[in-house]
Design a protein around this motif. Sequence first.
Motif, PDB file in Angstrom:
ATOM      1  N   LYS A 177       0.945  -1.235   0.094  1.00 13.32           N
ATOM      2  CA  LYS A 177       0.122  -0.020   0.026  1.00 13.32           C
ATOM      3  C   LYS A 177       0.858   1.226  -0.064  1.00 13.32           C
ATOM      4  O   LYS A 177       0.459   1.968  -0.566  1.00 13.32           O
ATOM      5  N   LEU A 178       1.762   1.228   0.705  1.00 10.28           N
ATOM      6  CA  LEU A 178       2.916   2.251   0.858  1.00 10.28           C
ATOM      7  C   LEU A 178       3.444   2.682  -0.390  1.00 10.28           C
ATOM      8  O   LEU A 178       3.692   3.730  -0.871  1.00 10.28           O
ATOM      9  N   ASP A 179       3.828   1.483  -1.230  1.00 12.34           N
ATOM     10  CA  ASP A 179       4.459   1.358  -2.303  1.00 12.34           C
ATOM     11  C   ASP A 179       3.728   2.008  -3.416  1.00 12.34           C
ATOM     12  O   ASP A 179       3.969   2.858  -4.427  1.00 12.34           O
ATOM     13  N   PHE A 180       2.355   2.012  -3.269  1.00 12.44           N
ATOM     14  CA  PHE A 180       1.292   2.392  -4.269  1.00 12.44           C
ATOM     15  C   PHE A 180       1.219   3.990  -3.908  1.00 12.44           C
ATOM     16  O   PHE A 180       0.887   4.777  -4.870  1.00 12.44           O
ATOM     17  N   ILE A 181       0.917   4.489  -2.743  1.00 12.24           N
ATOM     18  CA  ILE A 181       0.852   5.813  -2.504  1.00 12.24           C
ATOM     19  C   ILE A 181       1.989   6.646  -2.615  1.00 12.24           C
ATOM     20  O   ILE A 181       1.603   7.838  -3.061  1.00 12.24           O
ATOM     21  N   PHE A 182       3.236   6.131  -2.236  1.00 10.28           N
ATOM     22  CA  PHE A 182       4.328   7.063  -2.198  1.00 10.28           C
ATOM     23  C   PHE A 182       4.577   7.798  -3.609  1.00 10.28           C
ATOM     24  O   PHE A 182       4.726   9.013  -3.664  1.00 10.28           O
ATOM     25  N   PRO A 183       4.451   7.372  -4.866  1.00 16.52           N
ATOM     26  CA  PRO A 183       4.631   8.101  -5.956  1.00 16.52           C
ATOM     27  C   PRO A 183       3.552   9.268  -6.061  1.00 16.52           C
ATOM     28  O   PRO A 183       3.946  10.280  -6.579  1.00 16.52           O
ATOM     29  N   PHE A 184       2.433   9.220  -5.468  1.00 14.84           N
ATOM     30  CA  PHE A 184       1.521  10.168  -5.485  1.00 14.84           C
ATOM     31  C   PHE A 184       1.955  11.382  -4.536  1.00 14.84           C
ATOM     32  O   PHE A 184       1.720  12.469  -5.183  1.00 14.84           O
ATOM     33  N   PHE A 185       2.730  11.110  -3.647  1.00 14.89           N
ATOM     34  CA  PHE A 185       3.037  12.290  -2.930  1.00 14.89           C
ATOM     35  C   PHE A 185       4.387  12.955  -3.567  1.00 14.89           C
ATOM     36  O   PHE A 185       4.463  14.123  -3.471  1.00 14.89           O
ATOM     37  N   VAL A 186       5.159  12.138  -4.245  1.00 16.27           N
ATOM     38  CA  VAL A 186       6.456  12.597  -5.077  1.00 16.27           C
ATOM     39  C   VAL A 186       5.837  13.590  -6.178  1.00 16.27           C
ATOM     40  O   VAL A 186       6.244  14.637  -6.391  1.00 16.27           O
ATOM     41  N   PHE A 187       4.598  13.138  -6.743  1.00 15.50           N
ATOM     42  CA  PHE A 187       3.990  13.956  -7.952  1.00 15.50           C
ATOM     43  C   PHE A 187       3.450  14.997  -7.309  1.00 15.50           C
ATOM     44  O   PHE A 187       3.279  16.260  -7.867  1.00 15.50           O
ATOM     45  N   SER A 188       2.822  14.989  -6.314  1.00 13.95           N
ATOM     46  CA  SER A 188       2.139  16.281  -5.538  1.00 13.95           C
ATOM     47  C   SER A 188       3.021  17.255  -5.303  1.00 13.95           C
ATOM     48  O   SER A 188       2.764  18.352  -5.400  1.00 13.95           O
ATOM     49  N   TYR A 189       4.216  16.926  -4.597  1.00 13.71           N
ATOM     50  CA  TYR A 189       5.231  17.828  -4.405  1.00 13.71           C
ATOM     51  C   TYR A 189       5.888  18.474  -5.586  1.00 13.71           C
ATOM     52  O   TYR A 189       5.957  19.696  -5.590  1.00 13.71           O
ATOM     53  N   GLY A 190       6.125  17.984  -6.664  1.00 17.45           N
ATOM     54  CA  GLY A 190       6.434  18.500  -7.759  1.00 17.45           C
ATOM     55  C   GLY A 190       5.401  19.337  -8.589  1.00 17.45           C
ATOM     56  O   GLY A 190       5.831  20.419  -8.870  1.00 17.45           O
ATOM     57  N   LEU A 191       4.204  19.041  -8.538  1.00 20.02           N
ATOM     58  CA  LEU A 191       3.164  19.797  -9.038  1.00 20.02           C
ATOM     59  C   LEU A 191       3.066  21.162  -8.188  1.00 20.02           C
ATOM     60  O   LEU A 191       3.034  22.191  -8.815  1.00 20.02           O
ATOM     61  N   MET A 192       3.117  20.984  -6.832  1.00 14.36           N
ATOM     62  CA  MET A 192       3.226  22.152  -6.061  1.00 14.36           C
ATOM     63  C   MET A 192       4.191  22.926  -6.290  1.00 14.36           C
ATOM     64  O   MET A 192       4.176  24.388  -6.571  1.00 14.36           O
ATOM     65  N   MET A 193       5.552  22.627  -6.445  1.00 10.75           N
ATOM     66  CA  MET A 193       6.704  23.337  -6.691  1.00 10.75           C
ATOM     67  C   MET A 193       6.670  24.004  -7.935  1.00 10.75           C
ATOM     68  O   MET A 193       6.968  25.061  -8.123  1.00 10.75           O
TER      69      MET A 193
END
Length: 72
Positions: A5-21
């Motif tokens: 579950k963590l492996d599925f969710i983590f890329p979305f956090f990385v993408f969200s950080y990049g999108l906000m930046m």
Amino acid sequence: MTPEKLDFIFPFFVFSYGLMMVLVLETPALVRLGEQRLGEIYHNMAKHKSLGWICFFVGGLWSAQNVWYSSL
């Protein structure tokens, strides 16, 4: 939380950080506002612009891959 579950969710956090930046550092109105109100803090954040772009693309591709593989 399981590792799968963590492996599925983590890329979305990385993408969200990049999108906000990318949104904050590339939108002209937000750049102007950041330079006026934040000054040195904004310039320190602007040094991480390339990291934001990398996270945006890598996180986006990684998230798309996870969604594609989970739909099979």
